[in-house]
Design a protein around this motif. Structure first.
Motif, PDB file in Angstrom:
ATOM      1  N   TYR A   4       0.689  -1.402  -0.213  1.00 16.65           N
ATOM      2  CA  TYR A   4       0.156   0.633  -0.230  1.00 16.65           C
ATOM      3  C   TYR A   4       0.947   1.312  -0.302  1.00 16.65           C
ATOM      4  CZ  TYR A   4      -3.547   3.369   1.850  1.00 16.65           C
ATOM      5  OH  TYR A   4      -3.796   4.847   2.085  1.00 16.65           O
ATOM      6  N   THR A  63      -5.882   4.499  -7.014  1.00 23.10           N
ATOM      7  CA  THR A  63      -7.296   4.488  -6.614  1.00 23.10           C
ATOM      8  C   THR A  63      -7.443   4.236  -4.906  1.00 23.10           C
ATOM      9  OG1 THR A  63      -7.315   2.359  -7.514  1.00 23.10           O
ATOM     10  CG2 THR A  63      -8.111   3.882  -8.498  1.00 23.10           C
ATOM     11  N   SER A  64      -8.000   3.746  -4.674  1.00 21.50           N
ATOM     12  CA  SER A  64      -7.717   3.375  -3.125  1.00 21.50           C
ATOM     13  C   SER A  64      -7.557   1.835  -3.238  1.00 21.50           C
ATOM     14  CB  SER A  64      -9.867   3.252  -2.526  1.00 21.50           C
ATOM     15  OG  SER A  64     -10.262   2.521  -3.212  1.00 21.50           O
ATOM     16  N   TRP A  65      -7.075   1.421  -1.561  1.00 20.94           N
ATOM     17  CA  TRP A  65      -6.503   0.112  -0.883  1.00 20.94           C
ATOM     18  C   TRP A  65      -7.941  -1.064  -2.195  1.00 20.94           C
ATOM     19  CZ3 TRP A  65      -6.927  -3.643   2.050  1.00 20.94           C
ATOM     20  CH2 TRP A  65      -5.159  -4.505   2.370  1.00 20.94           C
ATOM     21  N   TRP A  66      -9.640  -1.014  -1.151  1.00 20.87           N
ATOM     22  CA  TRP A  66      -9.379  -1.801  -1.924  1.00 20.87           C
ATOM     23  C   TRP A  66     -10.621  -2.199  -3.324  1.00 20.87           C
ATOM     24  CZ3 TRP A  66     -10.687  -4.757   1.546  1.00 20.87           C
ATOM     25  CH2 TRP A  66     -10.731  -4.404   2.970  1.00 20.87           C
TER      26      TRP A  66
END
Length: 568
Positions: A148, A289-292
């Protein structure tokens, strides 16, 4: 006004909003760009399984995907994009290779002196396997954290901090008293910080410096360090212990070299722009983008998932052999009468006895690992590069052939150990050569089926999966099976040998399973690679998780699409 069926900015080509006629004229653009409802992975919840047959560059295509690949920058072009000369880029790769070699050298120094550690702490096979399991488990848990961070922050400083901490903890592990075995486990677990900070990030730096065949060659050089470093770990552990007369000194070699690595990282390595070498010059930069969202995209990438499962089998086999092969070879020599048994108070590789071999098993296995690593990695990359010209699925097929071919030779090496140690070494050499063909190719597959802003996360996910189901538990599992088998047999040196021999045969079965996973990856590799290329070029977008969706008719069936893609 947005045209019907166009999802912004998916229908924007290099900053220009395309009309219906313009989009129709772009025959080479896959249909996933023209209708969000027809893309199985660029848009979620699609009931259609893929684009229409005949779409160029995708599975079932009748076209020629090679003609659609983006142009590969030349040497001057790469220098303009990255801001680094070709010599500086090569020097950065050399530094990364040195650190990769050092990481694996430290990891397998413990295996080179494992019989002495067992004797010093008075532990059995299952506790010995726990040493590697604790380290791999820590490494596995921390990998997503650094994945991350590596996708969002300066990768150079992350690696510097992790390797400095790893060097300090490794040095401290060499001063643990015999009654504190739990402290050895703790320090080996903390060593995983350095490994996680480096292994998830370094390949993405290489990917941002080179493209196409240049990247494959540089990755092969980078991954040469894994088997070579592993072999040097056995050699250093064995020889330093013999010279110093104490196995603790074997753990004090790599921390000093780690300090040199931190200095080289700080002075030589520069942060290249993420994904710039793969974009057109006028394409917009990719934003994280977001981690999810990253995890969802990776979970829908079958080539990535299946190649990671195949690599998990590689990790299971190499993790088991790395820790237990030297001990197995030593027990084999004892059974054959070529080496005296390891008794309390004696060095387990002492050369004072007239029965002792000229070279200890850990040193021989280290040399085999070095040679097979160089040969296997180079052979795998070269075979794949040549086959790729005629077969775009060459990479996973070569990986499958390597794993499926190594399994019978590893089985034969175990079966022949009681009759001929020479035959055992020969079969180990062939088996490890075939096994090593996977290292660089698997890394290359990940880099070209995953977009640049997700690569550190993908590396971390692959590390978690391969270690969780691979070498995090395999050394402990092999040791546990060995101990359970010995409980039912009369105590003897022969029973110790046979128990470890039977438990290691599990590796041949796991290798066959890994080969099957790579064969599965070959089915999807072309489409996933093309989708990643289009995304980097700004020609393919993903619907955000917050998009509202409605059901619309699509080719005679109901399909859920984002509201933003429909003109109201």
């Amino acid at each position: 006004m947005i045209e019907p069926g166009c999802h912004p900015p998916c229908c924007v080509l290099r900053g220009k909003l395309l009309s219906v006629s313009e989009r129709t004229s772009l025959a080479w653009v896959p249909s996933i760009l023209l209708s969000p409802a027809s893309s199985p992975r660029s848009q979620a919840d699609d009931t259609d399984d893929g684009p229409a047959p005949g779409t160029a560059g995708l599975p079932g295509s009748m076209g020629n995907p090679k003609s659609e690949d983006p142009e590969v920058p030349d040497r001057e072009g790469l220098q303009r994009i990255t801001g680094l000369s070709s010599g500086r880029s090569a020097l950065i790769v050399a530094v990364l290779c040195y650190i990769n070699l050092l990481n694996y050298m430290d990891r397998f120094t413990v295996a080179g002196v494992l019989p002495d550690i067992e004797q010093f702490f008075d532990i059995g096979d299952s506790s010995s396997g726990l040493i590697q399991t604790v380290f791999i488990s820590s490494y596995m848990v921390l990998a997503p954290v650094f994945g991350y961070l590596g996708d969002r922050y300066n990768r150079k400083y992350l690696m510097c901090g992790g390797i400095a901490f790893w060097s300090l903890v490794t040095l401290g592990s060499s001063f643990i008293p015999r009654e504190r075995f739990w402290l050895l486990l703790l320090t080996r677990g903390l060593v995983g910080v350095g490994e996680a900070s480096y292994s998830t990030i370094a390949p993405t730096l290489i990917a941002d410096l080179f493209v196409a065949d240049q990247r494959s060659r540089m990755l092969s050089v980078f991954y040469f360090a894994i088997p070579v470093g592993s072999g040097l770990g056995y050699i250093a552990g064995s020889k330093v212990k013999d010279v110093a007369g104490d196995w603790h000194w074997a753990l004090r070699v790599t921390p000093g070299l780690g300090v040199v690595a931190v200095v080289l990282l700080f002075l030589v390595v520069r942060e290249p722009p993420r994904g710039a070498v793969e974009r057109h010059l006028d394409s917009p930069p990719l934003n994280p983008t977001s981690w999810w969202a990253d995890l969802r995209a990776l979970a829908r990438n079958p080539s990535f998932i299946l190649s990671s499962l195949g690599f998990t089998a590689v990790a299971f086999v190499t993790g088991s052999l790395a820790l237990w092969a030297p001990a197995f070879l030593l027990r084999s020599r004892v059974v054959l009468g070529e080496t005296p048994p390891c008794l309390p108070g004696d060095s387990c590789s002492s050369s004072d006895s007239p029965l002792a071999p000229p070279l200890p098993p850990s040193l021989i296995f280290g040399l085999i690992t070095c040679l097979t690593g160089v040969l296997g990695v180079g052979l795998g990359v070269e075979i794949s590069r040549r086959l790729r010209r005629s077969n775009p699925r060459a990479d996973p097929l070569v990986c499958a052939a390597g794993l499926l071919g190594s399994s019978p030779f590893l089985f034969l090496s175990l079966a022949c150990a009681r009759g001929s140690i020479v035959a055992t070494y020969i079969f180990i050499f062939i088996g490890e050569t075939l096994l090593s063909m996977n290292w660089a190719i698997v890394a290359d597959i990940l880099l070209y089926v995953v977009i640049p802003t997700r690569r550190s996360t993908a590396e971390a996910f692959q590390i978690v999966l391969s270690h969780l189901l691979g070498d995090a538990g395999s050394p402990y599992l092999i040791g546990l099976i060995s101990d359970r088998l010995r409980q039912g047999w009369p105590p003897s040196f022969l029973s110790e040998f046979r128990a470890l021999q039977f438990s290691l045969m599990l590796c041949a079965f796991m290798g066959a399973l890994g080969g099957a996973a790579f064969l599965g990856a070959a089915i999807f590799i072309e489409g996933d690679r093309r989708r990643a290329q289009l995304h980097v070029q700004g020609l393919l977008c993903e619907a955000g998780p917050a998009d509202d969706r409605i059901v619309v008719p699509q080719r005679g069936r109901s399909t859920r699409v984002p509201v933003s893609s429909v003109l109201i």
